[in-house]
Scaffold this motif. Sequence first.
Motif, PDB file in Angstrom:
ATOM      1  N   ASN A 212      11.715   2.993  -5.600  1.00  0.00           N
ATOM      2  CA  ASN A 212      11.115   3.693  -4.466  1.00  0.00           C
ATOM      3  C   ASN A 212      12.076   4.678  -3.802  1.00  0.00           C
ATOM      4  O   ASN A 212      11.656   5.692  -3.250  1.00  0.00           O
ATOM      5  CB  ASN A 212      10.619   2.681  -3.428  1.00  0.00           C
ATOM      6  N   SER A 257       6.593   5.591   3.618  1.00  0.00           N
ATOM      7  CA  SER A 257       6.253   4.166   3.685  1.00  0.00           C
ATOM      8  C   SER A 257       6.506   3.492   2.341  1.00  0.00           C
ATOM      9  O   SER A 257       6.953   2.339   2.287  1.00  0.00           O
ATOM     10  CB  SER A 257       4.780   4.003   4.076  1.00  0.00           C
ATOM     11  N   ASN A 261       9.133   0.503   2.212  1.00  0.00           N
ATOM     12  CA  ASN A 261       8.462  -0.795   2.105  1.00  0.00           C
ATOM     13  C   ASN A 261       8.357  -1.195   0.631  1.00  0.00           C
ATOM     14  O   ASN A 261       7.454  -0.746  -0.075  1.00  0.00           O
ATOM     15  CB  ASN A 261       7.065  -0.717   2.736  1.00  0.00           C
ATOM     16  N   PRO A 262       9.264  -2.015   0.166  1.00  0.00           N
ATOM     17  CA  PRO A 262       9.250  -2.397  -1.256  1.00  0.00           C
ATOM     18  C   PRO A 262       8.214  -3.471  -1.596  1.00  0.00           C
ATOM     19  O   PRO A 262       8.152  -3.933  -2.733  1.00  0.00           O
ATOM     20  CB  PRO A 262      10.668  -2.930  -1.466  1.00  0.00           C
ATOM     21  N   ASP A 263       7.397  -3.862  -0.616  1.00  0.00           N
ATOM     22  CA  ASP A 263       6.416  -4.922  -0.839  1.00  0.00           C
ATOM     23  C   ASP A 263       5.439  -4.500  -1.939  1.00  0.00           C
ATOM     24  O   ASP A 263       4.724  -3.499  -1.822  1.00  0.00           O
ATOM     25  CB  ASP A 263       5.660  -5.188   0.466  1.00  0.00           C
ATOM     26  N   ALA A 264       5.365  -5.292  -2.993  1.00  0.00           N
ATOM     27  CA  ALA A 264       4.507  -4.959  -4.130  1.00  0.00           C
ATOM     28  C   ALA A 264       3.037  -5.011  -3.765  1.00  0.00           C
ATOM     29  O   ALA A 264       2.213  -4.307  -4.355  1.00  0.00           O
ATOM     30  CB  ALA A 264       4.797  -5.907  -5.292  1.00  0.00           C
ATOM     31  N   ASP A 265       2.669  -5.840  -2.776  1.00  0.00           N
ATOM     32  CA  ASP A 265       1.256  -5.967  -2.410  1.00  0.00           C
ATOM     33  C   ASP A 265       0.710  -4.693  -1.764  1.00  0.00           C
ATOM     34  O   ASP A 265      -0.467  -4.368  -1.930  1.00  0.00           O
ATOM     35  CB  ASP A 265       1.068  -7.145  -1.458  1.00  0.00           C
ATOM     36  N   SER A 266       1.560  -3.998  -0.974  1.00  0.00           N
ATOM     37  CA  SER A 266       1.095  -2.785  -0.288  1.00  0.00           C
ATOM     38  C   SER A 266       1.194  -1.540  -1.160  1.00  0.00           C
ATOM     39  O   SER A 266       0.621  -0.498  -0.845  1.00  0.00           O
ATOM     40  CB  SER A 266       1.915  -2.575   0.991  1.00  0.00           C
ATOM     41  N   ARG A 267       1.907  -1.645  -2.278  1.00  0.00           N
ATOM     42  CA  ARG A 267       2.125  -0.467  -3.116  1.00  0.00           C
ATOM     43  C   ARG A 267       0.824   0.132  -3.658  1.00  0.00           C
ATOM     44  O   ARG A 267       0.633   1.355  -3.595  1.00  0.00           O
ATOM     45  CB  ARG A 267       3.065  -0.838  -4.257  1.00  0.00           C
TER      46      ARG A 267
END
Length: 447
Positions: A212, A257, A261-267
Amino acid sequence: MLSSGHWNSDDFAALRSEMAALYESTPLHIRETVTKVAKRAAPVLVQRFYRVLMEQPRADYYLNQKVVSERLSDSLQRWIVDLLPTRLPDAERLIQQQTEVGNIHARIHVPIALVLRGFRELKHGIVEDIARTRLSDTESTLAVHFISIMFDLAFSIMSAAFVVGSERAARSQEALRLFATGQDVVTEQERQRAALSEWAQTVFFHAQLGENSEILPLSQSDFGLWFVHRASLLFSASNEYDAILGAIGEVDTLSRSLRENPDADSRPVLLKSIKQSIDHIGSMLGMLFERCRESENARDPLTRVFNRRFLSTMVSREISIHNETKRPFSVVMFAIDNASKKRATYGEDDVDVIIQHTATLLFNSARRSDSVFRVGQETFLVIRVESDADKAYDFARDVANRYAMTHFDVGGKTHYENSLSFAVAEYDGHPDPKRLVIRAQQALSRN
């Protein structure tokens, strides 16, 4: 004489005469009072001026507190005092001073409404100070009249300079824009479409790899830099242009963002939003390029001479040259005779060939300094520069005679029956360029 190109000797004489009459009709002691008030009140007037101006919408785009306090305040104080001297000022110096101010306003694109608002505030403030002097009501009225006329004279000079400067800047901008549109628009469209697509693919690639931090904002990509710094030369201000700028900002917010934000769910949600915005940008960009191709085509597609789009502009240009040089110019309207009969005999395609041949003959007969336009189905107009009606008539008669002796190859057969009607209109001093064209049309209809 005067450094401002739009002031001639008659203008100068009229201004000097108007100021002389004003000073003569205003008693000396009233002028002395006005000058004293201007000197004493100038600092307060300037503070009031900039305080009110800074409250206006978008004023901070042209002004900031540092520039106001360090440079503009002192200049405006001197301007107020210089504008209201007790003795009759030098008219040439006054013109030069106000012209310089107008040129500055034009260069920095200060809206004329903002300048007017400032002038009203200055006049209102100094009139209030005049009311507090020992002048009688009649004397105060004369003082206010004196102040108003001097302010109005200054603003008229500024406005004239502002218009000239703005027109000069607009011509330069238009020349640059025409240079840009002279490039291959289709190739540019494909190049930018590819650049936008490449950025999107790079974002999706880095997002899938979890890289990212490698995602570049769209505004800093090749496409983003081109759109911010170059697209305005191609596209006039429009809803689509503004919408694309806004969409680039939205995409940058989404990509930021994604980076932070490395969160895989929000990607997936972020990537989907980015794709939707990129598709929207691509759609609006296509609309802008299509409009650019349509609006910037100044030539008639059949004959390749100019179409009507720039006719008024070209006539206006010749009017401006005439006003400076006093040299005549004329327009000549040509019409292909019996066009409807030819259509019935030969058909549309063959008549198109006749129209093309006619345009070629007119173009080759005109000088490089002339301009040839197709203004109707079978009608053409030639702007004949530095030619009065007699010279333009001789030109038109020569063209018509040569046209009558020309043989056209139409549908594999030689077409001998060729003739042109024409009418001439010399510029008569009317400022409206359309009127000259209408005169030529009316004369042609009478033939």
